[in-house]
Design a protein around this motif. Structure first.
Motif, PDB file in Angstrom:
ATOM      1  N   MET A 103       0.712  -0.967  -0.443  1.00  0.00           N
ATOM      2  CA  MET A 103      -0.089   0.049   0.323  1.00  0.00           C
ATOM      3  C   MET A 103       0.794   1.368   0.143  1.00  0.00           C
ATOM      4  O   MET A 103       0.392   2.142  -0.399  1.00  0.00           O
ATOM      5  CB  MET A 103      -0.713   0.065   1.082  1.00  0.00           C
ATOM      6  CG  MET A 103      -1.717  -1.301   1.012  1.00  0.00           C
ATOM      7  SD  MET A 103      -2.848  -0.661   2.380  1.00  0.00           S
ATOM      8  CE  MET A 103      -2.823  -2.581   3.638  1.00  0.00           C
TER       9      MET A 103
ATOM     10  N   GLN B 162       0.974   4.078  -2.991  1.00  0.00           N
ATOM     11  CA  GLN B 162       0.928   5.223  -2.814  1.00  0.00           C
ATOM     12  C   GLN B 162       1.582   6.809  -2.472  1.00  0.00           C
ATOM     13  O   GLN B 162       1.317   7.580  -3.798  1.00  0.00           O
ATOM     14  CB  GLN B 162       0.840   5.471  -1.381  1.00  0.00           C
ATOM     15  CG  GLN B 162      -0.030   6.607  -0.504  1.00  0.00           C
ATOM     16  CD  GLN B 162      -0.749   6.446   0.246  1.00  0.00           C
ATOM     17  OE1 GLN B 162      -0.948   5.464   1.320  1.00  0.00           O
ATOM     18  NE2 GLN B 162      -0.849   7.906   0.475  1.00  0.00           N
TER      19      GLN B 162
ATOM     20  N   GLU C 198     -11.106   9.252 -10.333  1.00  0.00           N
ATOM     21  CA  GLU C 198     -11.947   8.085  -9.525  1.00  0.00           C
ATOM     22  C   GLU C 198     -12.760   7.809 -10.068  1.00  0.00           C
ATOM     23  O   GLU C 198     -13.670   8.086  -9.656  1.00  0.00           O
ATOM     24  CB  GLU C 198     -11.983   9.024  -8.281  1.00  0.00           C
ATOM     25  CG  GLU C 198     -12.047   7.981  -6.624  1.00  0.00           C
ATOM     26  CD  GLU C 198     -12.344   8.157  -5.947  1.00  0.00           C
ATOM     27  OE1 GLU C 198     -13.249   9.906  -5.588  1.00  0.00           O
ATOM     28  OE2 GLU C 198     -13.204   7.611  -4.865  1.00  0.00           O
TER      29      GLU C 198
ATOM     30  N   ASN D  26     -11.038   3.918  -1.719  1.00  0.00           N
ATOM     31  CA  ASN D  26      -9.984   3.536  -1.488  1.00  0.00           C
ATOM     32  C   ASN D  26     -10.312   4.084  -0.127  1.00  0.00           C
ATOM     33  O   ASN D  26     -10.663   5.131  -0.295  1.00  0.00           O
ATOM     34  CB  ASN D  26      -8.768   3.774  -2.475  1.00  0.00           C
ATOM     35  CG  ASN D  26      -7.877   4.418  -1.291  1.00  0.00           C
ATOM     36  OD1 ASN D  26      -7.212   4.788  -1.014  1.00  0.00           O
ATOM     37  ND2 ASN D  26      -6.850   2.837  -1.132  1.00  0.00           N
TER      38      ASN D  26
ATOM     39  N   ILE E 172      -8.533   8.082  -0.434  1.00  0.00           N
ATOM     40  CA  ILE E 172      -8.504   8.525  -1.872  1.00  0.00           C
ATOM     41  C   ILE E 172      -7.985   9.728  -1.374  1.00  0.00           C
ATOM     42  O   ILE E 172      -7.754  10.601  -2.419  1.00  0.00           O
ATOM     43  CB  ILE E 172      -9.948   8.191  -2.571  1.00  0.00           C
ATOM     44  CG1 ILE E 172      -9.286   9.089  -3.924  1.00  0.00           C
ATOM     45  CG2 ILE E 172     -11.337   8.192  -1.751  1.00  0.00           C
ATOM     46  CD1 ILE E 172      -8.470   8.333  -4.706  1.00  0.00           C
TER      47      ILE E 172
ATOM     48  N   ILE F 276      -4.635  11.044  -0.766  1.00  0.00           N
ATOM     49  CA  ILE F 276      -3.742  10.795  -2.598  1.00  0.00           C
ATOM     50  C   ILE F 276      -4.272  11.884  -3.215  1.00  0.00           C
ATOM     51  O   ILE F 276      -2.995  12.678  -3.152  1.00  0.00           O
ATOM     52  CB  ILE F 276      -4.746   9.384  -2.587  1.00  0.00           C
ATOM     53  CG1 ILE F 276      -3.780   8.366  -1.432  1.00  0.00           C
ATOM     54  CG2 ILE F 276      -3.225   9.153  -3.640  1.00  0.00           C
ATOM     55  CD1 ILE F 276      -3.899   7.180  -2.213  1.00  0.00           C
TER      56      ILE F 276
ATOM     57  N   LEU G 123      -7.519   6.465 -11.230  1.00  0.00           N
ATOM     58  CA  LEU G 123      -7.613   5.792 -10.549  1.00  0.00           C
ATOM     59  C   LEU G 123      -8.172   4.755  -9.910  1.00  0.00           C
ATOM     60  O   LEU G 123      -9.584   5.367 -10.249  1.00  0.00           O
ATOM     61  CB  LEU G 123      -6.931   6.953  -9.082  1.00  0.00           C
ATOM     62  CG  LEU G 123      -6.402   8.140  -8.787  1.00  0.00           C
ATOM     63  CD1 LEU G 123      -5.418   8.256  -7.934  1.00  0.00           C
ATOM     64  CD2 LEU G 123      -4.669   6.630  -8.934  1.00  0.00           C
TER      65      LEU G 123
ATOM     66  N   LEU H 263      -5.287   1.261  -6.524  1.00  0.00           N
ATOM     67  CA  LEU H 263      -5.773   1.060  -4.791  1.00  0.00           C
ATOM     68  C   LEU H 263      -6.225   0.283  -4.883  1.00  0.00           C
ATOM     69  O   LEU H 263      -6.972  -0.420  -5.171  1.00  0.00           O
ATOM     70  CB  LEU H 263      -6.607   3.036  -5.164  1.00  0.00           C
ATOM     71  CG  LEU H 263      -6.176   3.983  -5.618  1.00  0.00           C
ATOM     72  CD1 LEU H 263      -6.999   5.032  -5.622  1.00  0.00           C
ATOM     73  CD2 LEU H 263      -5.091   4.469  -4.649  1.00  0.00           C
ATOM     74  N   TRP H 264      -5.808   0.240  -3.456  1.00  0.00           N
ATOM     75  CA  TRP H 264      -6.248  -1.824  -2.322  1.00  0.00           C
ATOM     76  C   TRP H 264      -7.643  -0.746  -2.283  1.00  0.00           C
ATOM     77  O   TRP H 264      -7.988   0.388  -2.043  1.00  0.00           O
ATOM     78  CB  TRP H 264      -5.723  -1.173  -1.246  1.00  0.00           C
ATOM     79  CG  TRP H 264      -4.844  -0.279  -0.204  1.00  0.00           C
ATOM     80  CD1 TRP H 264      -5.771  -0.344   0.797  1.00  0.00           C
ATOM     81  CD2 TRP H 264      -3.681   1.359  -0.766  1.00  0.00           C
ATOM     82  NE1 TRP H 264      -5.392   1.131   1.557  1.00  0.00           N
ATOM     83  CE2 TRP H 264      -4.852   1.515   1.039  1.00  0.00           C
ATOM     84  CE3 TRP H 264      -3.589   1.475  -2.154  1.00  0.00           C
ATOM     85  CZ2 TRP H 264      -3.918   3.019   0.735  1.00  0.00           C
ATOM     86  CZ3 TRP H 264      -2.623   2.538  -1.222  1.00  0.00           C
ATOM     87  CH2 TRP H 264      -3.405   3.406   0.207  1.00  0.00           C
TER      88      TRP H 264
END
Ligand SMILES: Nc1nc2c(ncn2[C@@H]2O[C@H](COP(=O)(O)OP(=O)(O)O)[C@@H](O)[C@H]2O)c(=O)[nH]1
Ligand SMILES: [Mg+2]
Length: 291
Positions: free
Chosen positions: A10, A14, A29, A41, A44, A47, A126, A176-177
């Motif tokens: 992660m 990131q 997104e 995420n 988010i 980020i 993303l 993204l996770w």
């Protein structure tokens, strides 16, 4: 259920995304319209920071139109640009490009005011795995006029895809996770296919899904599998009924719960049981800290 995302992964993801964002004017997104809250995420907004972004609800063909509308209003009420997409068929693509160019236009106007020469807007996508990032990029590639070459600052092999007049898209999305520690969310991610089938307890997920279908979508279940009323309150028993209807039997007449479960899961995911939106804006609103 969490095997694929170690803290180290992660942090690295990131870091890479933050690095790339330096080159980006607008973030797209991508969320799953069936689970707009659960497919976001957890960090988010950290980020993305202040960067303008468009929320794109993908897979609307698999969601419930009325709830997609509600989610759109929800994001609009929060002053977000939001578009509804079906990247598989290409529905909504023009709208997305328009929205990205529109919010980027404000930024470019500011740059122009500072005397900076007008240039194409740069965007990147993303989203968590399986939300449709590659499908969307392929769609946009289809409408691209030119693929611009490698440019400094972008990881080797990455390219800008020129979309429309003034828009360049990074051809590699930021992966993204998902939210990892809430079991309710994990269930929704597994049921919709965001988490790989081999990393969760399929039996548990399927039984929970069967229960959800009975409780909230009983008519569809009854019609699809031609089930007798009343439906059993026990999830396994209900799955057993579906197995019988679909002839899922092993030799010796033993009920094949596994096979029946996979049928239900596949039909749920593919839209054969109708559209599903598992996150509700009203319920999920309070948890929406990220958006
Ligand atoms: N029904 C439907 N399927 C989609 C849509 N967008 C993507 N998919 C499917 O979802 C799966 C994951 O898509 P992919 O683009 O590989 O996701 P990625 O992991 O985010 O790159 C694929 O099977 C796609 O065909 C959509 O809008 N509607
Ligand atoms: Mg992909």
């Amino acid at each position: 259920m969490h095997i694929h995302w170690f803290p180290g992964h992660m942090a690295k993801a990131q870091r890479m995304i933050r690095e790339q964002l330096k080159l980006i004017d607008v973030v797209i997104e991508l969320l799953d319209a069936r689970i707009p809250y659960s497919s976001a995420n957890p960090v988010i907004s950290e980020i993305i920071g202040e960067k303008p972004h468009v929320v794109a609800l993908n897979k609307i063909d698999l969601a419930e139109p009325e709830l997609t509308k509600q989610w759109m209003s929800h994001f609009q009420n929060m002053n977000f640009s939001v578009v509804a997409l079906d990247a598989a068929s290409g529905n909504g693509m023009k709208n997305l490009i328009g929205q990205v160019e529109k919010i980027a236009g404000d930024k470019l106007a500011k740059l122009a005011a500072k005397g900076i020469k007008p240039r194409a807007v740069r965007a990147m996508i993303l989203g968590i795995p399986n939300v449709g990032k590659s499908s969307l990029i392929n769609r946009l590639l289809g409408s691209a006029t030119v693929r611009t070459g490698d440019k400094p600052g972008v990881t080797r092999g990455q390219q800008w895809i020129k979309v429309g007049k003034n828009l360049e898209l990074l051809d590699t999305p930021g992966v993204l996770w998902p939210k990892l520690d809430d079991q309710e969310i994990a269930f929704k991610l597994a049921a919709t296919g965001a988490i790989k089938d081999d990393v969760y307890d399929a039996e548990k997920v399927i039984l929970k899904l069967v229960g959800l279908l009975r409780d909230d979508y009983s008519e569809r279940l009854i019609t699809r599998y031609n089930l007798p009323l009343p439906l059993p309150a026990d999830d396994s028993e209900l799955l057993g009924l579906i197995a019988a209807r679909r002839g899922c039997l092993r030799s010796g007449g033993i009920v094949d719960y596994d096979k029946a479960g996979r049928i239900v899961l596949n039909e749920f995911r593919s839209g054969k049981l109708g559209g599903f939106t598992l996150d509700r804006p009203n319920t999920e609103l309070d948890g929406m800290s990220n958006n």
